[in-house]
Design a protein around this motif. Structure first.
Motif, mmCIF file in Angstrom:
data_model
loop_
_atom_site.group_PDB
_atom_site.id
_atom_site.type_symbol
_atom_site.label_atom_id
_atom_site.label_comp_id
_atom_site.label_asym_id
_atom_site.label_seq_id
_atom_site.Cartn_x
_atom_site.Cartn_y
_atom_site.Cartn_z
ATOM 1 N N THR A 38 23.262 3.760 -8.167
ATOM 2 C CA THR A 38 23.721 3.642 -9.548
ATOM 3 C C THR A 38 24.965 2.767 -9.641
ATOM 4 N N ARG A 39 25.495 2.402 -8.495
ATOM 5 C CA ARG A 39 26.688 1.574 -8.421
ATOM 6 C C ARG A 39 26.496 0.508 -7.350
ATOM 7 N N ALA A 40 27.063 -0.650 -7.588
ATOM 8 C CA ALA A 40 26.987 -1.730 -6.599
ATOM 9 C C ALA A 40 28.230 -2.590 -6.697
ATOM 10 N N SER A 41 28.635 -3.109 -5.554
ATOM 11 C CA SER A 41 29.811 -3.973 -5.465
ATOM 12 C C SER A 41 29.363 -5.328 -4.929
ATOM 13 N N PHE A 42 29.817 -6.385 -5.579
ATOM 14 C CA PHE A 42 29.385 -7.730 -5.201
ATOM 15 C C PHE A 42 30.587 -8.642 -4.997
ATOM 16 N N ALA A 43 30.410 -9.610 -4.139
ATOM 17 C CA ALA A 43 31.364 -10.702 -3.997
ATOM 18 C C ALA A 43 30.878 -11.882 -4.828
ATOM 19 N N VAL A 44 31.634 -12.965 -4.810
ATOM 20 C CA VAL A 44 31.261 -14.180 -5.543
ATOM 21 C C VAL A 44 31.425 -15.370 -4.604
ATOM 22 N N THR A 45 30.424 -16.239 -4.561
ATOM 23 C CA THR A 45 30.487 -17.402 -3.679
ATOM 24 C C THR A 45 31.489 -18.426 -4.211
ATOM 25 N N SER A 46 31.799 -19.416 -3.382
ATOM 26 C CA SER A 46 32.737 -20.472 -3.797
ATOM 27 C C SER A 46 32.194 -21.280 -4.967
ATOM 28 N N LYS A 47 30.874 -21.203 -5.192
ATOM 29 C CA LYS A 47 30.264 -21.910 -6.319
ATOM 30 C C LYS A 47 30.084 -21.017 -7.548
ATOM 31 N N GLY A 48 30.653 -19.819 -7.504
ATOM 32 C CA GLY A 48 30.613 -18.943 -8.671
ATOM 33 C C GLY A 48 29.337 -18.139 -8.822
ATOM 34 N N ARG A 49 28.600 -17.940 -7.725
ATOM 35 C CA ARG A 49 27.353 -17.179 -7.792
ATOM 36 C C ARG A 49 27.525 -15.803 -7.161
ATOM 37 N N LEU A 50 26.797 -14.840 -7.720
ATOM 38 C CA LEU A 50 26.855 -13.485 -7.195
ATOM 39 C C LEU A 50 26.383 -13.459 -5.745
ATOM 40 N N GLY A 51 27.086 -12.715 -4.916
ATOM 41 C CA GLY A 51 26.706 -12.642 -3.519
ATOM 42 C C GLY A 51 27.194 -11.361 -2.876
ATOM 43 N N MET A 52 26.941 -11.245 -1.579
ATOM 44 C CA MET A 52 27.428 -10.132 -0.784
ATOM 45 C C MET A 52 27.907 -10.659 0.554
ATOM 46 N N HIS A 53 28.833 -9.937 1.150
ATOM 47 C CA HIS A 53 29.346 -10.343 2.445
ATOM 48 C C HIS A 53 28.353 -10.026 3.564
ATOM 49 N N ALA A 54 28.337 -10.895 4.565
ATOM 50 C CA ALA A 54 27.725 -10.528 5.833
ATOM 51 C C ALA A 54 28.624 -9.486 6.493
ATOM 52 N N HIS A 55 28.062 -8.716 7.410
ATOM 53 C CA HIS A 55 28.808 -7.643 8.071
ATOM 54 C C HIS A 55 30.037 -8.196 8.789
ATOM 55 N N ARG A 56 31.214 -7.579 8.554
ATOM 56 C CA ARG A 56 32.477 -7.944 9.207
ATOM 57 C C ARG A 56 32.763 -9.442 9.074
ATOM 58 N N SER A 57 32.533 -9.990 7.918
ATOM 59 C CA SER A 57 32.605 -11.438 7.794
ATOM 60 C C SER A 57 33.167 -11.850 6.447
ATOM 61 N N ASP A 58 33.777 -13.046 6.416
ATOM 62 C CA ASP A 58 34.192 -13.665 5.155
ATOM 63 C C ASP A 58 33.055 -14.455 4.523
ATOM 64 N N VAL A 59 31.944 -14.588 5.235
ATOM 65 C CA VAL A 59 30.795 -15.318 4.705
ATOM 66 C C VAL A 59 30.191 -14.547 3.537
ATOM 67 N N VAL A 60 30.019 -15.212 2.390
ATOM 68 C CA VAL A 60 29.380 -14.605 1.228
ATOM 69 C C VAL A 60 28.017 -15.251 1.038
ATOM 70 N N VAL A 61 26.979 -14.416 1.067
ATOM 71 C CA VAL A 61 25.608 -14.895 0.948
ATOM 72 C C VAL A 61 25.142 -14.696 -0.495
#
Length: 455
Positions: A157-180
């Motif tokens: 019912t809840r989700a947390s997302f990151a944002v890519t450098s191009k402004g797109r919704l994403g998520m982090h890879a495990h233990r990483s700054d990489v946003v997919v």
């Protein structure tokens, strides 16, 4: 809107998960944290995306001659387990992701394993932690949750997302700054996916939190702006979102929530009660978790005669009052419930949610400080601490209040086992234990233990 399993990418310290050397290894037993143990020339490697008994090719994601252990992702399965299934989510599939040139997103690290085997593996982790940290030999079935087994999908019912450098919704890879970047979230309720946040330009936003209550009430989107993002940019994003959705900006560091449209809170329902939960305030994330956990807690306490009309009970780390309300029902107006929560905003929610219950006292503050100040006794306690657990000092205080029983709700088997060890050192014992698969396709599980004085 956080939870004990707050972030779907489940980060620890961040590293760059870039390509590394490849090795062929045999996958050994599961370890706490969603890894499996393998060895190469005497060195331990924590492998993700494998299954015990498999022979796999792995890519090292964290290695070095001075490292005590290495970390790796499976990139090819040479000898597969019969429990291996096709991953349900392309961005989280390690094999396909590395073939495409990058790491998988976190948050679905067991999605390649059949659900029955996932639960068996979680049971192994729980048993190992209890043995190692509490000296307790106990195997507990990890129970499926909900009326329909839907493949372990559509429960968040809840989700947390990151944002890519191009402004797109994403998520982090495990233990990483990489946003997919992502275009679906299969673990989430349909209502979260229907928002189609991946279609938006989220430039200027660092993080997005979403809550869609299972009762169908108004969703809430929280936007964490990057430094320098102004009102005009926020308004542009707001104009792209459905009008029936509440939107707020928030500062994760300060805990401040600013209304942009609609409410800064969501309305949750459980066990016959309504709960207001503001901003990032804590609420269980699985749609069936509130009913499941309240049922387990009240069954343990009431079944043992520890929860009855007139009783004095405390609900510690009480959040918005999920357990407090049914405890108040059980003790009635002749009893009393002390509800203690450290987060000021969440404690304010609890006051609103329980204002009609005269037998409830809401106190905002650290549990150890409140217990020290009150110095009173209770018939029973409910303990639902954050992932780190209660700790030795709080456990000592809890025993000193002289309850006949403690219902301990935990989202981390390691901290639960450690705290159980402290209780046992004080002359208490584990009376009963249940474990629930409230986080299918991830390594997380929830436990409810009944801890009582040793006879």
């Amino acid at each position: 809107m956080t939870s004990h399993s707050n972030s779907p990418h489940d980060q620890d310290t961040k590293e760059h998960a870039g390509p590394g050397p490849e090795l062929v290894v045999d996958v050994g037993p599961i370890a706490h944290g969603g890894h499996f143990i393998a060895r190469h020339e005497g060195r331990v490697i924590f492998v993700r995306h494998g299954i015990p008994g498999e022979k796999v090719r792995v890519r090292l994601t964290d290695s070095g001659d001075s490292s005590r252990f290495w970390r790796a992702d499976v990139v090819e399965v040479l000898e597969a387990s019969p429990d291996r299934v096709p991953h349900f989510w392309k961005p989280a599939d390690s094999l396909g992701s590395w073939r495409r040139g990058g790491p998988p997103v976190g948050g679905a690290e067991l999605g390649h394993i059949s659900l029955p085997r996932q639960r068996a593996l979680k049971s192994e982790v729980l048993a190992e932690q209890l043995k190692r940290l509490a000296g307790t030999d106990l195997t507990t079935e990890v129970e499926a949750v909900g009326k329909n087994d839907d493949g372990g999908l559509g429960w968040r019912t809840r989700a947390s997302f990151a944002v890519t450098s191009k402004g797109r919704l994403g998520m982090h890879a495990h233990r990483s700054d990489v946003v997919v970047p992502i275009k679906e979230m299969p673990l989430a309720l349909q209502g979260i996916n229907e928002l189609r946040l991946w279609d938006l330009d989220l430039s200027g936003i660092a993080r997005v939190e979403v809550a869609v209550p299972a009762n169908g009430s108004r969703p809430l989107i929280l936007l964490a702006p990057e430094e320098g993002t102004g009102p005009k940019r926020l308004h542009s994003i707001l104009s792209q979102l459905p009008h029936e959705v509440s939107v707020a900006s928030f500062d994760p560091g300060k805990g401040e929530v600013l209304q942009l449209r609609g409410r800064t809170w969501v309305q949750e329902s459980a066990v016959g009660h309504e709960y207001r939960v503001t901003g990032e305030g804590f609420w269980q994330i699985h749609k069936d978790a509130p009913e499941t956990l309240v049922g387990a807690v009240t069954d343990f306490l009431a079944g043992g005669g520890y929860l009855q009309p007139g009783a004095s009970v405390a609900d510690l780390y009480a959040g918005a009052g999920l357990f407090t309300a049914p405890l108040a029902d059980a003790v009635g107006v002749t009893g009393s419930v002390l509800s203690v929560e450290g987060a000021p905003g969440t404690s304010r929610d609890a006051r609103k949610n329980l204002h009609g219950q005269p037998q409830v006292e809401i106190v905002q503050g650290r549990v150890e400080r409140v217990l020290h100040q009150r110095a009173r006794s209770f018939d029973s306690l409910v303990l639902d601490p954050p992932r780190a657990g209660a700790g030795k000092a709080v456990v000592k205080q809890l025993m000193a209040t002289g309850p006949r029983a403690i219902a301990y709700v935990s989202c981390d088997p390691a901290s639960f086992a450690r705290d159980l060890g402290y209780f046992q050192q004080g002359g208490w014992r584990l009376g009963s234990l249940r474990a629930f698969d409230l986080y299918p396709n991830t390594h997380h599980l929830e436990t409810v233990g009944l801890i009582v004085p040793a006879q």
